[in-house]
Design a protein around this motif. Structure first.
Motif, PDB file in Angstrom:
ATOM      1  N   LEU A 559       0.827  -1.207   0.000  1.00  0.00           N
ATOM      2  CA  LEU A 559       0.000   0.000   0.000  1.00  0.00           C
ATOM      3  C   LEU A 559       0.863   1.261   0.000  1.00  0.00           C
ATOM      4  N   LEU A 560       2.029   1.200   0.654  1.00  0.00           N
ATOM      5  CA  LEU A 560       2.971   2.321   0.608  1.00  0.00           C
ATOM      6  C   LEU A 560       3.466   2.538  -0.820  1.00  0.00           C
ATOM      7  N   ASP A 561       3.795   1.456  -1.501  1.00  0.00           N
ATOM      8  CA  ASP A 561       4.205   1.522  -2.906  1.00  0.00           C
ATOM      9  C   ASP A 561       3.124   2.209  -3.743  1.00  0.00           C
ATOM     10  N   MET A 562       1.877   1.793  -3.560  1.00  0.00           N
ATOM     11  CA  MET A 562       0.782   2.396  -4.322  1.00  0.00           C
ATOM     12  C   MET A 562       0.601   3.874  -3.977  1.00  0.00           C
ATOM     13  N   SER A 563       0.816   4.222  -2.707  1.00  0.00           N
ATOM     14  CA  SER A 563       0.690   5.632  -2.314  1.00  0.00           C
ATOM     15  C   SER A 563       1.723   6.491  -3.032  1.00  0.00           C
ATOM     16  N   TYR A 564       2.966   6.021  -3.067  1.00  0.00           N
ATOM     17  CA  TYR A 564       4.015   6.772  -3.762  1.00  0.00           C
ATOM     18  C   TYR A 564       3.697   6.937  -5.242  1.00  0.00           C
ATOM     19  N   HIS A 565       3.140   5.906  -5.833  1.00  0.00           N
ATOM     20  CA  HIS A 565       3.035   5.889  -7.289  1.00  0.00           C
ATOM     21  C   HIS A 565       1.663   6.250  -7.824  1.00  0.00           C
ATOM     22  N   THR A 566       0.791   6.756  -6.920  1.00  0.00           N
ATOM     23  CA  THR A 566      -0.443   7.388  -7.392  1.00  0.00           C
ATOM     24  C   THR A 566      -0.411   8.887  -7.092  1.00  0.00           C
ATOM     25  N   LEU A 567       0.777   9.395  -6.795  1.00  0.00           N
ATOM     26  CA  LEU A 567       0.946  10.828  -6.547  1.00  0.00           C
ATOM     27  C   LEU A 567       0.679  11.649  -7.808  1.00  0.00           C
ATOM     28  N   ALA A 568       0.064  12.810  -7.610  1.00  0.00           N
ATOM     29  CA  ALA A 568      -0.111  13.759  -8.721  1.00  0.00           C
ATOM     30  C   ALA A 568       1.248  14.368  -9.066  1.00  0.00           C
ATOM     31  N   PRO A 569       1.443  14.802 -10.319  1.00  0.00           N
ATOM     32  CA  PRO A 569       2.762  15.284 -10.750  1.00  0.00           C
ATOM     33  C   PRO A 569       3.247  16.547 -10.047  1.00  0.00           C
ATOM     34  N   ILE A 592       4.124  -3.181  14.185  1.00  0.00           N
ATOM     35  CA  ILE A 592       4.516  -3.801  12.910  1.00  0.00           C
ATOM     36  C   ILE A 592       4.906  -2.698  11.925  1.00  0.00           C
ATOM     37  N   ALA A 593       6.166  -2.699  11.500  1.00  0.00           N
ATOM     38  CA  ALA A 593       6.600  -1.776  10.450  1.00  0.00           C
ATOM     39  C   ALA A 593       6.296  -2.393   9.088  1.00  0.00           C
ATOM     40  N   PRO A 594       6.152  -1.575   8.046  1.00  0.00           N
ATOM     41  CA  PRO A 594       6.050  -2.162   6.703  1.00  0.00           C
ATOM     42  C   PRO A 594       7.267  -3.048   6.433  1.00  0.00           C
ATOM     43  N   ARG A 595       7.098  -4.070   5.660  1.00  0.00           N
ATOM     44  CA  ARG A 595       8.232  -4.964   5.373  1.00  0.00           C
ATOM     45  C   ARG A 595       9.417  -4.176   4.829  1.00  0.00           C
ATOM     46  N   TYR A 596       9.138  -3.172   4.034  1.00  0.00           N
ATOM     47  CA  TYR A 596      10.197  -2.278   3.554  1.00  0.00           C
ATOM     48  C   TYR A 596       9.754  -0.842   3.789  1.00  0.00           C
ATOM     49  N   ARG A 597      10.573  -0.094   4.514  1.00  0.00           N
ATOM     50  CA  ARG A 597      10.315   1.325   4.657  1.00  0.00           C
ATOM     51  C   ARG A 597      10.920   2.065   3.453  1.00  0.00           C
ATOM     52  N   SER A 598      10.577   3.317   3.319  1.00  0.00           N
ATOM     53  CA  SER A 598      10.879   4.064   2.089  1.00  0.00           C
ATOM     54  C   SER A 598      12.351   4.042   1.707  1.00  0.00           C
ATOM     55  N   THR A 599      13.245   4.303   2.664  1.00  0.00           N
ATOM     56  CA  THR A 599      14.647   4.513   2.320  1.00  0.00           C
ATOM     57  C   THR A 599      15.386   3.237   1.948  1.00  0.00           C
ATOM     58  N   TYR A 600      14.783   2.066   2.199  1.00  0.00           N
ATOM     59  CA  TYR A 600      15.429   0.818   1.759  1.00  0.00           C
ATOM     60  C   TYR A 600      14.465  -0.076   0.986  1.00  0.00           C
ATOM     61  N   PHE A 601      13.455   0.539   0.371  1.00  0.00           N
ATOM     62  CA  PHE A 601      12.472  -0.220  -0.410  1.00  0.00           C
ATOM     63  C   PHE A 601      13.039  -0.446  -1.813  1.00  0.00           C
ATOM     64  N   GLN A 602      14.009  -1.353  -1.881  1.00  0.00           N
ATOM     65  CA  GLN A 602      14.747  -1.566  -3.125  1.00  0.00           C
ATOM     66  C   GLN A 602      13.854  -2.067  -4.249  1.00  0.00           C
TER      67      GLN A 602
END
Length: 682
Positions: A559-569, A592-602
């Motif tokens: 869901l974090l991935d989707m949040s980043y990538h549905t951002l308006a330009p 519970i943290a997301p499996r990958y947080r932003s700074t290491y979401f490779q």
């Protein structure tokens, strides 16, 4: 330059067994000239196609374009595989140099108006061309790739697109290099033996060996999964669990030269701008158009459905752990760094199950043989060790893969253990993809790369059940590459949408712990005793425990991935604030943290899964449903079901729409109920 090219092994016939790359002869200085030669050759081929004055044909335009970059693909496959599996400062510097050059080269092709005109002319009259299904798919893919890469934009927008692509190429390289450096940088060095309380002897021995190799006294623990995960699960010293966990979830978040926050913000913004240039509402809309989900709304619908089912389960798991902590009478509240530790204790209490007690039955060599057994039973494959063949590192082993008629299927490299030159995680890749040329089927060269615990002075490499499952997972990807049987390399093997590519890998996981399979490989490394049925039953009973946590941490990242990538330009973000808001919006619990947080979401910022991390759970709907077909047949090795899966899924690559392939196999669309049953979330 002439002499360099003559002596460059990347630009000559390899003259190696099975025509594998001559790793031992390739030096750092060979790569840039080889890239230059590969790009020059492709440009020449492209110019020949684009300058034709005759009406376009499938052969002189589409097939010629597909073949145009063969040398460049060969060079790229060697270089980029090594930057992931066996990198060096020299390779990392070359990577930074070549990334914008390759981005420009790709743009020069996609924005070549004369070339696109020929492709479009064919696409517009494809019904009259009498193409095969695979040819139609290749034409469609090229046409859509050109459009989705700016072929229809005006000159000003194309120029801006070029700038964006250049910046994106550099940012993704920087993100991955920072993460590798950060992971290698951290260590938890323990010098007081009392601080080792609770840790298994095998982990303690591995930590002592790690410290010795680093020239230090004591016991050294790192952020590699094989080190940190068992530490979090077993270490009695709470303050040390907190220390290493905090380091883990704050990778590349220290405002230093390895910090990734600015890269995350720029990547999200540039992707949003690029999508808008191309006429899409968001980067996710651009990406998912070619996936099974088609839209971010459809992907989010599945994620939200599962989130609603999983979050209450995770909250109940947290209550069980807190109750256990309360009984200890220390007045402590459950924190994120406690979860693995107390989950293990609750698991032992409820199921009398200790994953560590299973390690002796999962010797890596035996698990590999169990995997080979499954591949033979399902698909008739045999794996023959190769000794005198080039490999890129002394730890890599190679196998010749043959079918039941003793015909060559492909080559398989296995690379199992962590090192500072290798990125984290596990993956399958290829050095040559399957295709068909004038001499017949070109056998693929496939590689599985993992980060499993090394052997110690007293023990071989022993896996946890999770690691054994990981090996089966990556082998599923490998089978997808090995068994591919298509004409064009561009449609070969794993060249399928992101939310379909995990089906072959995840379905293989289901065989890992079946009794018929375990009896082949799950034998105690010292006594040879078969794993007791009672232990297997405990393992299966305990599997659905902690599935709330496993599902929630994964879904939170998706869901974090989707949040980043549905951002308006036009949206500017501060990544950690943005991440916090995204997690609060879905009701993520602090334990519970997301499996990958932003700074290491490779996966999403340098690994090709942007707007696609949901794919694992989407594919799990497919794989749970697919394995149910074997269950329903009453035989997990049912020959007819296995043949159908091979013919309709594994051999077809990207030659048809994924849902069409799945329906051809299952005779219907997949049902989500099997996933919910499998995870115990019903």
């Amino acid at each position: 330059m002439e002499q360099t090219i003559i002596l460059n092994p990347l630009l000559q016939a390899y003259n190696t067994p099975f025509d594998v790359p001559p790793f031992g002869r390739i030096a750092h200085e060979h790569y840039l000239p080889a890239f230059e030669a590969g790009m020059k050759e492709q440009c020449k081929n492209i110019e020949l196609i684009a300058s034709l004055t005759t009406p376009p044909s499938f052969t002189d335009t589409v097939e010629a374009l597909e073949k145009s970059g063969k040398l460049l693909r060969n060079v790229s496959s060697v270089f980029f595989n090594l930057t992931s599996a066996n990198t060096s400062p020299e390779l990392e510097e070359i990577s930074r140099q070549i990334a914008p050059v390759l981005a420009k080269h790709a743009d020069d092709i996609y924005l070549n108006a004369a070339l696109f005109a020929r492709i479009k002319a064919l696409y517009d009259r494809q019904d009259a061309l009498q193409l095969t299904g695979e040819q139609s798919k290749l034409l469609e893919k090229f046409y859509k790739d050109f459009v989705r890469n700016g072929a229809n934009l005006d000159a000003a927008k194309q120029e801006r697109l070029r700038e964006i692509n250049k910046d994106l190429s550099l940012l993704t390289v920087r993100f991955g290099q920072n993460l590798l450096a950060e992971t290698n940088h951290y260590e938890l060095l323990i010098t007081d033996q009392q601080d080792l309380a609770g840790l298994p002897a095998s982990l303690v021995e591995a930590a002592a060996l790690s410290a010795k190799e680093a020239g230090k006294e004591g016991w050294r623990f790192t952020l590699h999964n094989a080190s940190i995960m068992p530490f979090l699960q077993y270490a009695d010293q709470r303050h040390l669990r907190k220390e290493i966990y905090t380091a883990y979830i704050n990778r590349c978040n220290h405002n230093d030269e390895r910090d990734n926050k600015e890269s995350v913000a720029q990547l999200a913004a540039l992707r949003a701008e690029k999508a808008a240039l191309l006429g899409y509402a968001s980067h996710a809309h651009l990406v998912l158009e070619e996936n099974m989900a088609k839209t971010p709304e459809k992907a989010n619908e599945l994620l939200q459905q599962l989130w609603t089912a999983a979050l209450p389960v995770a909250k109940q798991e947290a209550k069980e752990m807190q109750a256990l902590m309360d009984r200890a009478g220390k007045g402590e509240q459950l924190e994120a760094w406690d979860w693995f530790y107390y989950a293990d204790k609750v698991r032992k209490e409820k199921y009398n199950y200790d994953a560590e007690a299973l390690r002796p039955y999962f010797k890596l060599d035996n698990v590999r043989e169990g995997l080979f057994f499954v591949a033979k039973k399902l698909y008739g494959l045999t794996f023959h060790p190769l000794k005198d063949i080039p490999v890129y590192h002394e730890e890599v082993s190679a196998y010749e893969v043959k079918d039941d008629k003793n015909q060559l299927i492909g080559l398989l490299y296995l690379d199992f253990h962590p090192r500072s030159s290798k990125r984290g995680g596990a993956w399958m890749t290829s050095y040559r993809k399957q295709s068909i040329d004038e001499n017949g089927r070109v056998a693929p060269i496939i590689s599985i790369v993992c980060n499993f615990s090394r052997p110690t002075n007293t023990q071989p490499s022993l896996l946890t059940p999770d690691e054994a499952e990981t090996l089966f997972h990556e082998a599923g990807h490998a089978l997808h590459g090995l068994l591919s049987n298509v004409t064009y390399e561009m449609l070969s093997g794993t060249a399928v949408p992101r939310d379909f590519v995990e089906l072959p890998s995840q379905v293989m996981e289901h065989w890992a712990f079946e009794p018929e399979v375990l009896e082949q490989y799950a034998k105690h490394y010292e006594t040879g005793e078969l794993i007791p049925a009672s232990l297997v039953e405990k393992m299966k009973a305990a599997f659905k425990f902690n599935q709330g946590f496993a599902t929630v941490e994964y879904l939170a990242a998706s869901l974090l991935d989707m949040s980043y990538h549905t951002l308006a330009p036009d949206r500017t973000i501060e990544p950690l604030v943005f991440e916090k808001e995204a997690m609060e919006k879905i009701g993520q619990i602090p334990e519970i943290a997301p499996r990958y947080r932003s700074t290491y979401f490779q996966h999403i910022f340098s690994g090709g899964y942007s707007a696609g991390y949901y794919s694992y759970i989407w594919s799990e709907v497919l794989d749970s449903d697919a394995f149910a077909a074997f269950r329903e047949a009453g035989n997990i090795f049912d020959p007819a079901i296995a043949t159908s899966f091979r013919k309709n899924i594994l051999e077809k690559g990207g030659t048809e729409e994924p849902m069409q392939l799945y329906i051809a196999f299952r005779k219907r669309e997949p049902d989500v109920k099997y996933l919910l049953q499998h995870r115990g979330l019903e």
